[in-house]
Motif scaffolding. Structure first.
Motif, mmCIF file in Angstrom:
data_model
loop_
_atom_site.group_PDB
_atom_site.id
_atom_site.type_symbol
_atom_site.label_atom_id
_atom_site.label_comp_id
_atom_site.label_asym_id
_atom_site.label_seq_id
_atom_site.Cartn_x
_atom_site.Cartn_y
_atom_site.Cartn_z
ATOM 1 N N LEU A 135 0.818 -1.208 0.000
ATOM 2 C CA LEU A 135 0.000 0.000 0.000
ATOM 3 C C LEU A 135 0.854 1.261 0.000
ATOM 4 C CD1 LEU A 135 -3.043 0.752 0.085
ATOM 5 C CD2 LEU A 135 -2.758 1.055 2.550
ATOM 6 N N ARG A 136 1.922 1.284 0.809
ATOM 7 C CA ARG A 136 2.715 2.512 0.979
ATOM 8 C C ARG A 136 3.983 2.543 0.129
ATOM 9 N NH1 ARG A 136 -1.474 5.151 2.813
ATOM 10 N NH2 ARG A 136 -2.315 4.269 4.741
ATOM 11 N N GLU A 137 4.376 1.399 -0.427
ATOM 12 C CA GLU A 137 5.566 1.294 -1.284
ATOM 13 C C GLU A 137 6.868 1.557 -0.549
ATOM 14 O OE1 GLU A 137 5.246 2.200 -5.519
ATOM 15 O OE2 GLU A 137 3.559 3.495 -5.014
ATOM 16 N N GLN A 138 6.843 1.577 0.763
ATOM 17 C CA GLN A 138 8.047 1.708 1.572
ATOM 18 C C GLN A 138 7.798 1.028 2.916
ATOM 19 O OE1 GLN A 138 8.833 5.748 2.944
ATOM 20 N NE2 GLN A 138 6.767 6.354 2.332
ATOM 21 N N GLU A 154 -5.874 -11.479 13.308
ATOM 22 C CA GLU A 154 -5.338 -11.176 11.989
ATOM 23 C C GLU A 154 -5.792 -9.795 11.509
ATOM 24 O OE1 GLU A 154 -5.202 -15.547 12.499
ATOM 25 O OE2 GLU A 154 -6.663 -13.977 12.931
ATOM 26 N N TYR A 155 -7.048 -9.479 11.736
ATOM 27 C CA TYR A 155 -7.543 -8.177 11.305
ATOM 28 C C TYR A 155 -6.862 -7.047 12.083
ATOM 29 C CZ TYR A 155 -11.276 -9.993 8.301
ATOM 30 O OH TYR A 155 -11.979 -10.601 7.287
ATOM 31 N N THR A 156 -6.532 -7.311 13.333
ATOM 32 C CA THR A 156 -5.820 -6.305 14.128
ATOM 33 C C THR A 156 -4.427 -6.057 13.555
ATOM 34 O OG1 THR A 156 -7.041 -6.926 16.123
ATOM 35 C CG2 THR A 156 -4.957 -5.740 16.425
ATOM 36 N N ALA A 157 -3.722 -7.120 13.177
ATOM 37 C CA ALA A 157 -2.403 -6.956 12.561
ATOM 38 C C ALA A 157 -2.513 -6.167 11.256
ATOM 39 C CB ALA A 157 -1.767 -8.319 12.309
ATOM 40 N N TRP A 158 -3.536 -6.454 10.473
ATOM 41 C CA TRP A 158 -3.749 -5.714 9.229
ATOM 42 C C TRP A 158 -4.080 -4.254 9.519
ATOM 43 C CZ3 TRP A 158 -2.850 -6.628 4.213
ATOM 44 C CH2 TRP A 158 -2.578 -7.945 3.816
ATOM 45 N N ALA A 159 -4.892 -3.999 10.541
ATOM 46 C CA ALA A 159 -5.240 -2.620 10.883
ATOM 47 C C ALA A 159 -4.002 -1.820 11.256
ATOM 48 C CB ALA A 159 -6.253 -2.602 12.024
ATOM 49 N N VAL A 160 -3.066 -2.437 11.982
ATOM 50 C CA VAL A 160 -1.810 -1.767 12.317
ATOM 51 C C VAL A 160 -1.016 -1.477 11.046
ATOM 52 C CG1 VAL A 160 0.414 -2.031 13.463
ATOM 53 C CG2 VAL A 160 -1.672 -2.712 14.638
ATOM 54 N N ALA A 161 -0.872 -2.479 10.182
ATOM 55 C CA ALA A 161 -0.050 -2.329 8.982
ATOM 56 C C ALA A 161 -0.615 -1.307 8.015
ATOM 57 C CB ALA A 161 0.089 -3.678 8.279
ATOM 58 N N LEU A 162 -1.945 -1.162 7.980
ATOM 59 C CA LEU A 162 -2.579 -0.268 7.010
ATOM 60 C C LEU A 162 -2.935 1.081 7.608
ATOM 61 C CD1 LEU A 162 -4.899 -2.780 5.114
ATOM 62 C CD2 LEU A 162 -2.511 -2.209 4.688
ATOM 63 N N GLY A 163 -2.532 1.313 8.868
ATOM 64 C CA GLY A 163 -2.755 2.618 9.480
ATOM 65 C C GLY A 163 -4.170 2.876 9.937
#
Length: 343
Positions: free
Chosen positions: A83-86, A276-285
């Motif tokens: 998503l962020r490319e970095q 899993e959704y919590t980990a994704w929420a962290v990663a996607l801001g």
């Protein structure tokens, strides 16, 4: 004035051309084909043999919808990088939460401080095992919030691993990156040569008359075109069709998290994917929105994964402080600015 006018004339079409060359590659046929086409294997060479079309960033964003599940084939930190490319701090925290989900570490904040414990004899992939070996360094637990040299080294290894994955994933066009570097270098050289010629020819025009203005104009065209190409070269960094497809699916899931309500969190808990959704929420801001959805739900406090939701918002700060050396008290004028106190 002649040189400036010529530079402006050259800069406009050059900018348009570079922006068109930097459009994203997607599978044709509509939003669904763009999101689920382009191949299915992450880590391929990244060159598509199927037909493709080019769209700009705004058109690609309009193709995103709302997905109620994360994209297959990506871990949460990898999805954040897509998503962020970095690689960002929240992606490294998502890596740690994913390690806890995998059962190789345990995150405990029952004492008021978050403690990371290594789960004895828990199997882990070689790369994860290497990072954990650096992190724990023959210890069984780490208390976050206080600088820890080994934890900092491991955190850098996580960043290096994610960067390596990004570069080898085949989700970005390597040939486009080579063109980006070439356009940057050539654009700078042409722009500087053109600016120098414009200055010399302008002096000659002031001394010898109007005929030199032709050379001034040509030099201005060179300067404007070259500098416009150099400044816009970053846009030549583009995704492959598979990269665009995974970006669309990741962005669509981010939008779901951004608009999530209590019943979405309850459904995730019922399906056993709350962690899993919590980990994704962290990663996607989107951890703040997801935490509010969980707090407003009727999920029992002892449900697996609820405690991850509570500790996730502070993990970015606590892991950063644990990995960052404390600033020394620098002397002399300026204190932290010119001494050793700035971080």
């Amino acid at each position: 004035a002649t040189a400036a006018a010529a530079a402006a004339v050259a800069a406009v079409p050059t900018t348009v051309f570079v922006r068109r060359a930097g459009r994203e590659r997607v599978t044709p046929g509509g939003a669904a084909d763009a999101a689920y086409g382009g191949g299915s294997t992450v880590g391929a060479a990244g060159q598509a043999s199927a037909p493709e079309i080019r769209v700009d960033a705004a058109e690609l964003a309009r193709m995103a919808t709302i997905e109620f599940a994360p994209p297959d084939g990506l871990t949460p930190p990898q999805g954040g990088v897509v998503l962020r490319e970095q690689v960002r701090d929240e992606h490294k925290v998502a890596w740690l939460i994913q390690a806890a989900i995998d059962g190789v570490v345990d995150l405990d904040d029952s004492t008021g401080k978050t403690v990371v414990r290594r789960v004895a004899d828990a199997p882990a992939p070689p790369e994860q095992q290497r990072i954990l070996a650096t992190m724990f360094a023959k210890r069984s637990e780490i208390r976050l919030g206080t600088y820890d040299k080994d934890f900092g080294r491991a955190r850098r290894q996580v960043g290096d691993a994610l960067t390596g994955w990004r570069d080898s994933s085949g989700l970005w066009d390597r040939r486009a990156d080579q063109r980006k570097v070439a356009v940057l270098v050539i654009g700078v050289l042409v722009g500087l040569v053109g600016a120098g010629l414009a200055f010399v020819a302008g002096r000659a025009a002031g001394l010898s008359g109007a005929p030199w203005l032709v050379l001034v104009a040509l030099a201005g065209l060179m300067a404007g075109g070259g500098l416009a190409a150099a400044l816009g070269s970053w846009e030549l960094h583009v995704r492959t069709p598979l990269g665009s497809a995974l970006w669309l699916r990741t962005e669509s899931f981010r939008r779901f998290l951004a608009e999530s309500e209590a019943y979405h969190a309850e459904e995730a808990a019922r399906r056993g994917v709350l962690r899993e959704y919590t980990a994704w929420a962290v990663a996607l801001g989107e951890i703040d929105r997801w935490a509010r959805a969980v707090a407003a739900s009727s999920i029992p406090p002892d449900t697996p994964g609820v405690r991850y939701v509570h500790m996730a918002p502070v993990l970015v700060a606590s892991t950063s402080s644990t990995a960052t050396p404390p600033s020394s008290s620098g002397g002399g004028r300026g204190g932290g600015s010119f001494g050793g106190g700035s971080v």
